[in-house]
Design a protein around this motif. Structure first.
Motif, PDB file in Angstrom:
ATOM      1  N   LEU A   1       0.823  -1.203   0.000  1.00 36.31           N
ATOM      2  CA  LEU A   1       0.000   0.000   0.000  1.00 36.31           C
ATOM      3  C   LEU A   1       0.865   1.264   0.000  1.00 36.31           C
ATOM      4  N   VAL A   2       1.887   1.290   0.846  1.00 37.12           N
ATOM      5  CA  VAL A   2       2.735   2.486   0.877  1.00 37.12           C
ATOM      6  C   VAL A   2       3.541   2.633  -0.419  1.00 37.12           C
ATOM      7  N   ARG A   3       3.849   1.540  -1.070  1.00 37.60           N
ATOM      8  CA  ARG A   3       4.529   1.612  -2.371  1.00 37.60           C
ATOM      9  C   ARG A   3       3.603   2.146  -3.459  1.00 37.60           C
ATOM     10  N   ALA A   4       2.335   1.800  -3.378  1.00 30.11           N
ATOM     11  CA  ALA A   4       1.382   2.129  -4.435  1.00 30.11           C
ATOM     12  C   ALA A   4       0.933   3.589  -4.409  1.00 30.11           C
ATOM     13  N   ILE A   5       0.940   4.204  -3.257  1.00 34.40           N
ATOM     14  CA  ILE A   5       0.453   5.581  -3.137  1.00 34.40           C
ATOM     15  C   ILE A   5       1.641   6.523  -3.261  1.00 34.40           C
ATOM     16  N   LYS A   6       1.765   7.133  -4.404  1.00 31.31           N
ATOM     17  CA  LYS A   6       2.962   7.913  -4.742  1.00 31.31           C
ATOM     18  C   LYS A   6       3.172   9.137  -3.842  1.00 31.31           C
ATOM     19  N   ARG A   7       2.138   9.841  -3.471  1.00 37.86           N
ATOM     20  CA  ARG A   7       2.296  11.066  -2.674  1.00 37.86           C
ATOM     21  C   ARG A   7       2.248  10.796  -1.173  1.00 37.86           C
ATOM     22  N   LEU A   8       2.179   9.549  -0.780  1.00 35.22           N
ATOM     23  CA  LEU A   8       2.104   9.191   0.630  1.00 35.22           C
ATOM     24  C   LEU A   8       3.377   9.628   1.351  1.00 35.22           C
ATOM     25  N   ASN A   9       3.227  10.215   2.510  1.00 35.29           N
ATOM     26  CA  ASN A   9       4.358  10.642   3.317  1.00 35.29           C
ATOM     27  C   ASN A   9       4.779   9.462   4.200  1.00 35.29           C
ATOM     28  N   LEU A  10       5.969   8.927   3.979  1.00 34.62           N
ATOM     29  CA  LEU A  10       6.422   7.746   4.715  1.00 34.62           C
ATOM     30  C   LEU A  10       6.553   8.006   6.210  1.00 34.62           C
ATOM     31  N   SER A  11       6.863   9.217   6.600  1.00 33.47           N
ATOM     32  CA  SER A  11       6.939   9.547   8.035  1.00 33.47           C
ATOM     33  C   SER A  11       5.566   9.431   8.689  1.00 33.47           C
ATOM     34  N   TYR A  12       4.530   9.887   7.981  1.00 31.94           N
ATOM     35  CA  TYR A  12       3.172   9.781   8.510  1.00 31.94           C
ATOM     36  C   TYR A  12       2.749   8.313   8.597  1.00 31.94           C
ATOM     37  N   ALA A  13       3.110   7.525   7.583  1.00 38.18           N
ATOM     38  CA  ALA A  13       2.772   6.096   7.588  1.00 38.18           C
ATOM     39  C   ALA A  13       3.439   5.393   8.764  1.00 38.18           C
ATOM     40  N   ALA A  14       4.714   5.691   8.989  1.00 41.12           N
ATOM     41  CA  ALA A  14       5.447   5.067  10.088  1.00 41.12           C
ATOM     42  C   ALA A  14       4.863   5.451  11.445  1.00 41.12           C
ATOM     43  N   ALA A  15       4.328   6.661  11.557  1.00 41.35           N
ATOM     44  CA  ALA A  15       3.793   7.149  12.832  1.00 41.35           C
ATOM     45  C   ALA A  15       2.346   6.727  13.086  1.00 41.35           C
ATOM     46  N   LEU A  16       1.658   6.255  12.056  1.00 42.00           N
ATOM     47  CA  LEU A  16       0.225   5.960  12.178  1.00 42.00           C
ATOM     48  C   LEU A  16      -0.125   5.001  13.312  1.00 42.00           C
ATOM     49  N   PRO A  17       0.516   3.837  13.447  1.00 45.67           N
ATOM     50  CA  PRO A  17       0.120   2.940  14.541  1.00 45.67           C
ATOM     51  C   PRO A  17       0.196   3.621  15.921  1.00 45.67           C
ATOM     52  N   ALA A  18       1.278   4.296  16.201  1.00 46.59           N
ATOM     53  CA  ALA A  18       1.427   4.955  17.509  1.00 46.59           C
ATOM     54  C   ALA A  18       0.395   6.064  17.696  1.00 46.59           C
ATOM     55  N   LYS A  19       0.096   6.810  16.628  1.00 49.75           N
ATOM     56  CA  LYS A  19      -0.905   7.878  16.730  1.00 49.75           C
ATOM     57  C   LYS A  19      -2.288   7.310  17.032  1.00 49.75           C
ATOM     58  N   CYS A  20      -2.493   6.034  16.696  1.00 48.69           N
ATOM     59  CA  CYS A  20      -3.778   5.367  16.969  1.00 48.69           C
ATOM     60  C   CYS A  20      -3.678   4.439  18.182  1.00 48.69           C
ATOM     61  N   SER A  21      -2.617   4.592  18.973  1.00 48.04           N
ATOM     62  CA  SER A  21      -2.409   3.807  20.205  1.00 48.04           C
ATOM     63  C   SER A  21      -2.296   2.307  19.943  1.00 48.04           C
ATOM     64  N   VAL A  22      -1.621   1.950  18.857  1.00 48.12           N
ATOM     65  CA  VAL A  22      -1.366   0.557  18.512  1.00 48.12           C
ATOM     66  C   VAL A  22       0.144   0.393  18.389  1.00 48.12           C
ATOM     67  N   SER A  23       0.654  -0.697  18.922  1.00 47.52           N
ATOM     68  CA  SER A  23       2.090  -0.939  18.875  1.00 47.52           C
ATOM     69  C   SER A  23       2.393  -2.151  18.001  1.00 47.52           C
ATOM     70  N   ILE A  24       3.158  -1.924  16.939  1.00 50.74           N
ATOM     71  CA  ILE A  24       3.624  -3.022  16.097  1.00 50.74           C
ATOM     72  C   ILE A  24       5.149  -2.961  16.069  1.00 50.74           C
ATOM     73  N   PRO A  25       5.822  -4.105  15.906  1.00 51.91           N
ATOM     74  CA  PRO A  25       7.287  -4.132  16.031  1.00 51.91           C
ATOM     75  C   PRO A  25       8.060  -3.780  14.761  1.00 51.91           C
ATOM     76  N   TYR A  26       7.422  -3.109  13.825  1.00 56.40           N
ATOM     77  CA  TYR A  26       8.122  -2.709  12.611  1.00 56.40           C
ATOM     78  C   TYR A  26       7.559  -1.376  12.141  1.00 56.40           C
ATOM     79  N   LYS A  27       8.308  -0.724  11.294  1.00 58.31           N
ATOM     80  CA  LYS A  27       7.903   0.547  10.719  1.00 58.31           C
ATOM     81  C   LYS A  27       7.147   0.268   9.420  1.00 58.31           C
TER      82      LYS A  27
END
Length: 112
Positions: free
Chosen positions: A65-91
């Motif tokens: 999904l992050v590869r397919a969306i050209k204008r996607l901000n990778l920093s925002y994608a990496a921060a999304l789980p934490a911003k939603c109070s979810v913890s995953i062990p990878y970026k």
């Protein structure tokens, strides 16, 4: 005695991952705070990934999904789980090695 776990197929599909994260598109493109529906989708996806196969599939789908969306901000994608109070062990990143995290995710989900 050798115990072998049976092979299981993932119950989660990339279509489901995309659907759950669709409300996050504004955040992933522009930043700010993720919407309530976005975080609801993230939490639903997190809860649905019960097996190793589910977690690996979810990781692969997120990577695609992050590869397919050209204008996607990778920093925002990496921060999304934490911003939603979810913890995953990878970026969440197009360079994540999902095979490396499939077994690790079992421990995170099982003992969180």
């Amino acid at each position: 005695m050798v115990v072998v776990a049976p092979y299981t197929e993932a119950a989660i599909s990339c279509r489901q991952v995309q659907g759950r994260l669709a409300p996050c598109m504004n955040y992933l493109l522009k930043g700010g705070a993720p919407s309530f529906p976005c975080c609801g989708g993230v939490k639903t996806l997190y809860a649905a990934a019960k097996t190793t196969a589910d977690r690996k599939t979810a990781c692969i789908c997120l990577k695609q999904l992050v590869r397919a969306i050209k204008r996607l901000n990778l920093s925002y994608a990496a921060a999304l789980p934490a911003k939603c109070s979810v913890s995953i062990p990878y970026k969440i990143s197009p360079s994540t090695d999902c095979s490396m995290y499939a077994s690790l995710l079992y421990f995170v989900f099982a003992y969180a």
